[in-house]
Design an enzyme around this catalytic site. Structure first.
Site, PDB file in Angstrom:
ATOM      1  CE  LYS A  92      -3.129   1.281   0.100  1.00 52.38           C
ATOM      2  NZ  LYS A  92      -3.420   0.171  -0.841  1.00 52.38           N
ATOM      3  CE1 TYR A 110       1.713  -0.737  -2.575  1.00 55.95           C
ATOM      4  CE2 TYR A 110       1.555   1.551  -3.257  1.00 55.95           C
ATOM      5  CZ  TYR A 110       1.182   0.515  -2.413  1.00 55.95           C
ATOM      6  OH  TYR A 110       0.269   0.742  -1.406  1.00 55.95           O
ATOM      7  CG  ASN A 132      -6.622  -1.494  -0.064  1.00 54.57           C
ATOM      8  OD1 ASN A 132      -5.986  -0.448  -0.209  1.00 54.57           O
ATOM      9  ND2 ASN A 132      -6.040  -2.678  -0.086  1.00 54.57           N
ATOM     10  CD  GLU A 190       6.435  -1.743   2.583  1.00 56.86           C
ATOM     11  OE1 GLU A 190       5.968  -2.380   1.627  1.00 56.86           O
ATOM     12  OE2 GLU A 190       5.818  -1.609   3.667  1.00 56.86           O
TER      13      GLU A 190
HETATM   14  P1  CMP Z   1      -1.559  -2.778  -0.687  1.00 58.48           P
HETATM   15  O1  CMP Z   1      -1.557  -3.523   0.586  1.00 58.48           O
HETATM   16  O2  CMP Z   1      -1.237  -1.330  -0.636  1.00 58.48           O
HETATM   17  O3  CMP Z   1      -0.557  -3.490  -1.730  1.00 58.48           O
HETATM   18  C1  CMP Z   1      -0.706  -3.346  -3.139  1.00 58.48           C
HETATM   19  C2  CMP Z   1      -2.029  -2.784  -3.537  1.00 58.48           C
HETATM   20  O4  CMP Z   1      -2.458  -3.020  -4.868  1.00 58.48           O
HETATM   21  C3  CMP Z   1      -3.111  -3.425  -2.681  1.00 58.48           C
HETATM   22  O5  CMP Z   1      -3.024  -2.938  -1.351  1.00 58.48           O
HETATM   23  C4  CMP Z   1      -4.374  -3.061  -3.454  1.00 58.48           C
HETATM   24  O6  CMP Z   1      -4.886  -1.822  -3.060  1.00 58.48           O
HETATM   25  C5  CMP Z   1      -3.867  -2.907  -4.897  1.00 58.48           C
HETATM   26  N1  CMP Z   1      -4.442  -3.890  -5.796  1.00 58.48           N
HETATM   27  C6  CMP Z   1      -5.201  -3.613  -6.846  1.00 58.48           C
HETATM   28  N2  CMP Z   1      -5.559  -4.725  -7.491  1.00 58.48           N
HETATM   29  C7  CMP Z   1      -5.010  -5.756  -6.820  1.00 58.48           C
HETATM   30  C8  CMP Z   1      -5.023  -7.178  -7.000  1.00 58.48           C
HETATM   31  N3  CMP Z   1      -5.678  -7.767  -7.998  1.00 58.48           N
HETATM   32  N4  CMP Z   1      -4.348  -7.943  -6.104  1.00 58.48           N
HETATM   33  C9  CMP Z   1      -3.686  -7.349  -5.076  1.00 58.48           C
HETATM   34  N5  CMP Z   1      -3.642  -6.010  -4.894  1.00 58.48           N
HETATM   35  C10 CMP Z   1      -4.307  -5.220  -5.744  1.00 58.48           C
END
Ligand code: CMP
Length: 140
Positions: free
Chosen positions: A11, A51, A114, A128
């Site tokens: 990311k 997403y 993250n 995906e």
């Molecule tokens: P990812 O695995 O890329 O999938 C969706 C992303 O949304 C997740 O990682 C997080 O980086 C982001 N995100 C932000 N807020 C939340 C939340 N409350 N719960 C889950 N994902 C979140």
């Protein structure tokens, strides 16, 4: 255990800190093989399509803004049990909950920033991968 393929994203928070190599090394060390890879800068429409499952969530708008804030690295990883293995190496979505030694524990900034994404199951992986790569770009 079967040989699987999964979609991995490094990311914008990680590309900005120049730690893509360190992240890829962790994946390779666990036996995951990069069989497709490209560095891209998503438009809003790309991030929204990827997403789509999170549309309507309170964090959706911020997620799209973040994922289009800088370059990302898209990868297809292949290996035994690749989907679960990638998720284990990444650690929990929120770095606060991630196990020591995982990518998110060691590199993630917070729940949004993250550092990595990984497909959460076989159907998601198929969707995906097809969204991010042409068949001819995947060289196993
Ligand atoms: P990812 O695995 O890329 O999938 C969706 C992303 O949304 C997740 O990682 C997080 O980086 C982001 N995100 C932000 N807020 C939340 C939340 N409350 N719960 C889950 N994902 C979140």
């Amino acid at each position: 255990m079967a040989i699987e393929r999964t979609l991995s994203i490094i990311k914008p928070d990680a590309t900005a800190r120049n730690i893509t190599g360190q992240i890829i090394s962790r994946l390779e060390a666990e036996g995951l093989r990069v069989i497709a890879q490209k560095r891209v800068w998503w438009k809003k429409k790309d991030a929204k399509a990827f997403y789509e499952v999170h549309k309507g969530q309170p964090f959706f708008k911020d997620l799209i803004t973040f994922m289009t804030s800088g370059p990302i690295v898209l990868q297809v990883l292949e290996g035994e049990d690749a989907i679960a293995k990638n998720r284990a190496v990444m650690g929990a979505t929120n770095p606060v909950d991630a196990e020591p030694g995982t990518i998110r524990k060691d590199f993630a900034v917070n729940l949004q920033r993250n550092s990595v994404h990984g497909s959460d199951g076989p159907e998601t992986a198929k969707r995906e991968i097809a969204l991010c790569f042409k068949k001819s770009e995947i060289v196993g």
